[in-house]
Design a protein around this motif. Structure first.
Motif, short mmCIF file in Angstrom:
data_model
loop_
_atom_site.label_atom_id
_atom_site.label_comp_id
_atom_site.label_asym_id
_atom_site.label_seq_id
_atom_site.Cartn_x
_atom_site.Cartn_y
_atom_site.Cartn_z
N LEU A 31 1.61 20.90 -10.38
CA LEU A 31 0.37 21.36 -9.76
C LEU A 31 -0.80 21.13 -10.69
N ALA A 32 -1.91 20.74 -10.12
CA ALA A 32 -3.13 20.59 -10.90
C ALA A 32 -3.74 21.97 -11.12
N PRO A 33 -4.42 22.17 -12.24
CA PRO A 33 -5.03 23.48 -12.49
C PRO A 33 -6.25 23.74 -11.62
N ARG A 34 -6.74 22.72 -10.94
CA ARG A 34 -7.92 22.89 -10.07
C ARG A 34 -7.60 22.40 -8.66
N SER A 35 -8.10 23.13 -7.68
CA SER A 35 -7.97 22.74 -6.28
C SER A 35 -9.37 22.43 -5.76
N ILE A 36 -9.56 21.22 -5.26
CA ILE A 36 -10.86 20.83 -4.72
C ILE A 36 -10.89 21.19 -3.24
N ILE A 37 -11.92 21.90 -2.84
CA ILE A 37 -12.09 22.33 -1.45
C ILE A 37 -13.10 21.40 -0.80
N GLY A 38 -12.73 20.84 0.35
CA GLY A 38 -13.62 19.93 1.04
C GLY A 38 -13.85 20.35 2.47
N ALA A 39 -14.86 19.73 3.07
CA ALA A 39 -15.20 20.05 4.45
C ALA A 39 -15.76 18.82 5.15
N LEU A 40 -15.60 18.82 6.45
CA LEU A 40 -16.23 17.80 7.29
C LEU A 40 -16.95 18.55 8.39
N VAL A 41 -18.26 18.39 8.44
CA VAL A 41 -19.07 19.11 9.42
C VAL A 41 -19.59 18.12 10.45
N PRO A 42 -20.00 18.60 11.63
CA PRO A 42 -20.44 17.71 12.70
C PRO A 42 -21.52 16.71 12.27
#
Length: 82
Positions: A31-42
């Motif tokens: 596991l990586a020590p960081r989790s990248i949170i992403g989003a796709l908006v309209p």
């Protein structure tokens, strides 16, 4: 991966995932020590050349494979506007 597909980076979580158990490590889990949170908006959709194919496959109720920047995915759910 999601950055290559046009998703915006919303944030980074440090040490978000629980530490793997000894058994998981023996089985190769890393596991990586960081989790990248992403989003796709309209507002992002018009600039994504792959989106129309995904929406069309979803509207047809198919689980056809869709290739996004050289990565093929199967079984899309409805999470984005069509």
């Amino acid at each position: 991966m999601f950055e290559k597909c046009g998703f915006a980076v919303e944030g980074t979580l440090c040490n978000f995932e629980p530490a793997p158990t000894e058994e998981q490590r023996r089985n190769g889990l890393q596991l990586a020590p960081r989790s990248i949170i992403g989003a796709l908006v309209p507002e992002d959709v018009p600039g994504l050349p792959w989106y129309a194919d995904v929406a069309r496959a979803d509207d047809q109720g198919t689980s056809s494979a869709v290739s996004v920047n050289g990565v093929t995915e199967r079984g899309w759910g409805r999470t984005l506007p069509s």
